[in-house]
Motif scaffolding. Structure first.
Motif, PDB file in Angstrom:
ATOM      1  N   GLN A 193       1.112  -1.484   0.112  1.00  0.00           N
ATOM      2  CA  GLN A 193       0.262   0.178  -0.478  1.00  0.00           C
ATOM      3  C   GLN A 193       1.073   1.661  -0.223  1.00  0.00           C
ATOM      4  O   GLN A 193       0.581   2.358  -0.905  1.00  0.00           O
ATOM      5  CB  GLN A 193      -0.890  -0.286   1.480  1.00  0.00           C
ATOM      6  N   LEU A 194       1.271   1.580   1.115  1.00  0.00           N
ATOM      7  CA  LEU A 194       2.807   2.414   0.833  1.00  0.00           C
ATOM      8  C   LEU A 194       3.429   3.145   0.128  1.00  0.00           C
ATOM      9  O   LEU A 194       3.971   3.743  -0.666  1.00  0.00           O
ATOM     10  CB  LEU A 194       3.298   2.505   2.404  1.00  0.00           C
ATOM     11  N   SER A 195       4.237   1.911  -0.569  1.00  0.00           N
ATOM     12  CA  SER A 195       4.876   1.728  -1.536  1.00  0.00           C
ATOM     13  C   SER A 195       3.873   2.083  -3.103  1.00  0.00           C
ATOM     14  O   SER A 195       4.697   3.301  -3.745  1.00  0.00           O
ATOM     15  CB  SER A 195       5.625   0.572  -2.086  1.00  0.00           C
ATOM     16  N   ILE A 196       2.998   2.182  -3.091  1.00  0.00           N
ATOM     17  CA  ILE A 196       2.016   2.301  -4.330  1.00  0.00           C
ATOM     18  C   ILE A 196       2.371   4.239  -4.189  1.00  0.00           C
ATOM     19  O   ILE A 196       2.617   4.995  -4.765  1.00  0.00           O
ATOM     20  CB  ILE A 196       0.755   1.978  -4.107  1.00  0.00           C
ATOM     21  N   TYR A 197       1.789   4.195  -2.177  1.00  0.00           N
ATOM     22  CA  TYR A 197       1.512   5.356  -2.398  1.00  0.00           C
ATOM     23  C   TYR A 197       2.511   6.685  -2.411  1.00  0.00           C
ATOM     24  O   TYR A 197       2.961   7.913  -3.155  1.00  0.00           O
ATOM     25  CB  TYR A 197       1.065   5.707  -0.659  1.00  0.00           C
ATOM     26  N   ALA A 198       4.132   6.179  -2.535  1.00  0.00           N
ATOM     27  CA  ALA A 198       5.243   6.512  -2.534  1.00  0.00           C
ATOM     28  C   ALA A 198       5.538   6.901  -4.404  1.00  0.00           C
ATOM     29  O   ALA A 198       5.436   7.692  -4.645  1.00  0.00           O
ATOM     30  CB  ALA A 198       6.186   5.990  -1.990  1.00  0.00           C
ATOM     31  N   GLU A 199       5.511   5.767  -5.064  1.00  0.00           N
ATOM     32  CA  GLU A 199       5.267   6.022  -6.381  1.00  0.00           C
ATOM     33  C   GLU A 199       4.308   7.245  -7.380  1.00  0.00           C
ATOM     34  O   GLU A 199       4.921   7.501  -7.844  1.00  0.00           O
ATOM     35  CB  GLU A 199       5.118   4.577  -7.258  1.00  0.00           C
ATOM     36  N   LEU A 200       2.908   7.056  -6.159  1.00  0.00           N
ATOM     37  CA  LEU A 200       2.183   7.698  -6.960  1.00  0.00           C
ATOM     38  C   LEU A 200       2.540   9.184  -6.336  1.00  0.00           C
ATOM     39  O   LEU A 200       2.272  10.171  -6.765  1.00  0.00           O
ATOM     40  CB  LEU A 200       0.637   7.733  -6.531  1.00  0.00           C
ATOM     41  N   PHE A 201       2.937   9.325  -5.359  1.00  0.00           N
ATOM     42  CA  PHE A 201       3.669  11.328  -4.682  1.00  0.00           C
ATOM     43  C   PHE A 201       4.452  11.015  -5.701  1.00  0.00           C
ATOM     44  O   PHE A 201       4.869  12.241  -6.145  1.00  0.00           O
ATOM     45  CB  PHE A 201       3.842  10.459  -3.095  1.00  0.00           C
ATOM     46  N   GLU A 202       5.882  10.332  -5.891  1.00  0.00           N
ATOM     47  CA  GLU A 202       6.909  11.168  -6.382  1.00  0.00           C
ATOM     48  C   GLU A 202       6.433  11.491  -7.860  1.00  0.00           C
ATOM     49  O   GLU A 202       6.723  12.541  -8.256  1.00  0.00           O
ATOM     50  CB  GLU A 202       8.191   9.952  -6.227  1.00  0.00           C
ATOM     51  N   ARG A 203       5.953  10.555  -7.991  1.00  0.00           N
ATOM     52  CA  ARG A 203       5.018  11.226  -9.801  1.00  0.00           C
ATOM     53  C   ARG A 203       4.322  12.487  -9.699  1.00  0.00           C
ATOM     54  O   ARG A 203       4.831  13.182 -10.478  1.00  0.00           O
ATOM     55  CB  ARG A 203       4.303  10.365 -10.456  1.00  0.00           C
ATOM     56  N   GLN A 204       3.536  12.951  -8.620  1.00  0.00           N
ATOM     57  CA  GLN A 204       3.126  14.016  -8.736  1.00  0.00           C
ATOM     58  C   GLN A 204       4.202  14.991  -7.850  1.00  0.00           C
ATOM     59  O   GLN A 204       3.665  16.364  -8.291  1.00  0.00           O
ATOM     60  CB  GLN A 204       1.826  13.542  -7.520  1.00  0.00           C
ATOM     61  N   ASN A 205       4.671  14.973  -6.920  1.00  0.00           N
ATOM     62  CA  ASN A 205       5.291  15.758  -6.864  1.00  0.00           C
ATOM     63  C   ASN A 205       7.265  15.571  -6.829  1.00  0.00           C
ATOM     64  O   ASN A 205       8.107  14.638  -6.719  1.00  0.00           O
ATOM     65  CB  ASN A 205       6.130  15.462  -5.372  1.00  0.00           C
ATOM     66  N   PRO A 206       7.410  15.919  -8.373  1.00  0.00           N
ATOM     67  CA  PRO A 206       8.724  14.939  -9.532  1.00  0.00           C
ATOM     68  C   PRO A 206       9.800  15.604  -8.132  1.00  0.00           C
ATOM     69  O   PRO A 206      11.329  14.812  -8.869  1.00  0.00           O
ATOM     70  CB  PRO A 206       8.787  15.773 -10.450  1.00  0.00           C
ATOM     71  N   THR A 207      10.393  16.800  -7.588  1.00  0.00           N
ATOM     72  CA  THR A 207      11.098  17.173  -7.216  1.00  0.00           C
ATOM     73  C   THR A 207      11.515  16.572  -5.143  1.00  0.00           C
ATOM     74  O   THR A 207      12.836  17.229  -5.560  1.00  0.00           O
ATOM     75  CB  THR A 207      11.281  18.944  -6.916  1.00  0.00           C
ATOM     76  N   LEU A 208      10.721  15.987  -4.927  1.00  0.00           N
ATOM     77  CA  LEU A 208      10.560  14.799  -3.939  1.00  0.00           C
ATOM     78  C   LEU A 208      10.826  13.600  -3.439  1.00  0.00           C
ATOM     79  O   LEU A 208       9.819  13.613  -4.910  1.00  0.00           O
ATOM     80  CB  LEU A 208       9.242  15.928  -3.223  1.00  0.00           C
ATOM     81  N   LYS A 209      11.749  13.210  -2.808  1.00  0.00           N
ATOM     82  CA  LYS A 209      11.656  11.736  -3.033  1.00  0.00           C
ATOM     83  C   LYS A 209      11.409  11.197  -1.242  1.00  0.00           C
ATOM     84  O   LYS A 209      11.300  11.793  -0.419  1.00  0.00           O
ATOM     85  CB  LYS A 209      13.347  11.249  -2.751  1.00  0.00           C
ATOM     86  N   ILE A 210      10.330   9.914  -1.232  1.00  0.00           N
ATOM     87  CA  ILE A 210      10.593   9.757   0.297  1.00  0.00           C
ATOM     88  C   ILE A 210      11.191   8.985   0.988  1.00  0.00           C
ATOM     89  O   ILE A 210      12.572   8.597  -0.049  1.00  0.00           O
ATOM     90  CB  ILE A 210       8.542   8.822  -0.482  1.00  0.00           C
ATOM     91  N   GLU A 211      11.681   9.645   1.626  1.00  0.00           N
ATOM     92  CA  GLU A 211      13.182   8.893   2.840  1.00  0.00           C
ATOM     93  C   GLU A 211      12.344   7.814   3.803  1.00  0.00           C
ATOM     94  O   GLU A 211      13.143   6.567   4.048  1.00  0.00           O
ATOM     95  CB  GLU A 211      12.841   9.920   3.696  1.00  0.00           C
ATOM     96  N   GLY A 212      11.102   7.539   3.854  1.00  0.00           N
ATOM     97  CA  GLY A 212      10.556   6.314   4.631  1.00  0.00           C
ATOM     98  C   GLY A 212       9.218   6.359   4.738  1.00  0.00           C
ATOM     99  O   GLY A 212       8.567   6.920   4.466  1.00  0.00           O
TER     100      GLY A 212
END
Length: 338
Positions: free
Chosen positions: A162-181
């Motif tokens: 679940q959270l890994s999918i969120y991370a992929e969609l989040f980074e696609r929506q915010n290209p300059t931001l990366k998920i740390e954890g």
């Protein structure tokens, strides 16, 4: 303060769902349930389906509301009536959430992420870790782990997807931001745990998101994936009973193909009988078109051996020339009326 890109997707609580204009998008929960078979209660009774699960849903919603209110305006609102099963006092859950949040700054609650094509979901919490300034995606769960299929490890596996999918969609929506954890607040009454969750490899997540779906006349989503079985092999799916051994994806495909086969076979048999009738009426043995050739073969005489009578009249001779062999049992599928 971190500025997040806002999705054009809108979310409605009742009826629950995501929309991009007039188009309905699918959430992530049902996708994981149906394709990966995680978080599924295959043996749930009617009481569990109609009472226990809805009550647990209202309880979880109350916890989420208390967290969102505290993060946004700093007020501890912990008493909720509930729509059907309340009231709920979630003061213990909120106190434990506040403890877990130490060292983090809340950035957003119920933050919508989407690929603006098929998938959308709300992330419970977006936090920024004070020490590293890194971004963390956090989900809140209130499940009773004594009854969750597969226990805590299965829930963590579900969360990992679940959270890994969120991370992929989040980074696609915010290209300059990366998920740390990635993390989870498990909050249930006075019990609480904070779990750091492992992120799945991007290639596995993107493969899962290749699933397709259809929406039936009742508004329910149905999911299909050509590589469902290989995806399941990468997930720690709890094998709680025989139903869990067979992926729901495979069950759906077999049922659909079987249904199509039976309908088309009946239709084909009727059309073949009609074609043969027309050919026989016109004394035609072979007829050919640009698409197929039809042929009526000559009648033939076959000879059969009456094994039952021979055995009865010549038991010793039958035993002398008989030989036992193991014949594999047949395999049938019979559709149910649903």
């Amino acid at each position: 303060m971190i500025q997040l890109t806002q999705s054009p997707v809108t979310f409605s609580e009742n009826p629950h769902g995501y929309r991009l204009g007039d188009k309905r998008l699918s959430g992530i929960t049902s996708l994981i349930h149906e394709i990966l078979q995680l978080g599924v209660y295959p043996d749930a009774s009617e009481y569990v389906k109609t009472v226990a699960i809805p009550r647990a849903g209202e309880y979880g919603s109350s916890v989420h509301k208390a967290i969102e209110t505290y993060d946004e305006i700093g007020i501890k609102q912990t008493y909720y009536e509930g729509d059907k099963f309340g009231p709920f006092d979630v003061s213990s859950e909120l106190d434990n959430y506040i403890k877990h949040r130490q060292g983090y700054t809340p950035v957003a609650n119920e933050y919508t992420v989407s690929d603006n094509e098929k998938w959308a979901s709300n992330i419970d919490n977006v936090w920024q870790k004070v020490e590293t300034q890194g971004i963390w995606l956090v989900d809140t769960k209130t499940n009773n782990l004594d009854y969750y299929p597969g226990g805590p490890d299965a829930l963590k596996e579900y969360l990992s997807w679940q959270l890994s999918i969120y991370a992929e969609l989040f980074e696609r929506q915010n290209p300059t931001l990366k998920i740390e954890g990635l993390a989870c607040n498990w909050l249930r009454k006075e019990n609480a745990e904070f779990w750091e969750i492992e992120r799945k490899p991007s290639e596995q997540v993107l493969l899962l998101l290749e699933a397709t779906y259809m929406i039936d006349d009742f508004g329910k989503f149905h999911y299909f994936h050509a590589n469902a079985d290989s995806l399941i092999s990468t997930a720690l799916v709890p094998q709680t009973n025989n139903n869990a051994l067979i992926s729901q994806h495979l069950v759906q495909l077999i049922a659909q193909v079987q249904r199509d086969y039976e309908e088309k076979k009946t239709m084909l048999d009727e059309m073949k009988a009609l074609l043969r009738q027309k050919m026989e009426e016109n004394d035609i043995k072979s007829w050919e078109s640009s698409l197929f050739k039809a042929t009526i073969a000559k009648d033939s005489v076959s000879v059969s051996f009456n094994t039952t009578l021979f055995k009865k009249e010549n038991p010793e001779l039958y035993a002398k020339y008989s030989e036992e062999k193991v014949k594999k049992g047949g395999f049938t599928i019979k559709l149910k009326d649903v």
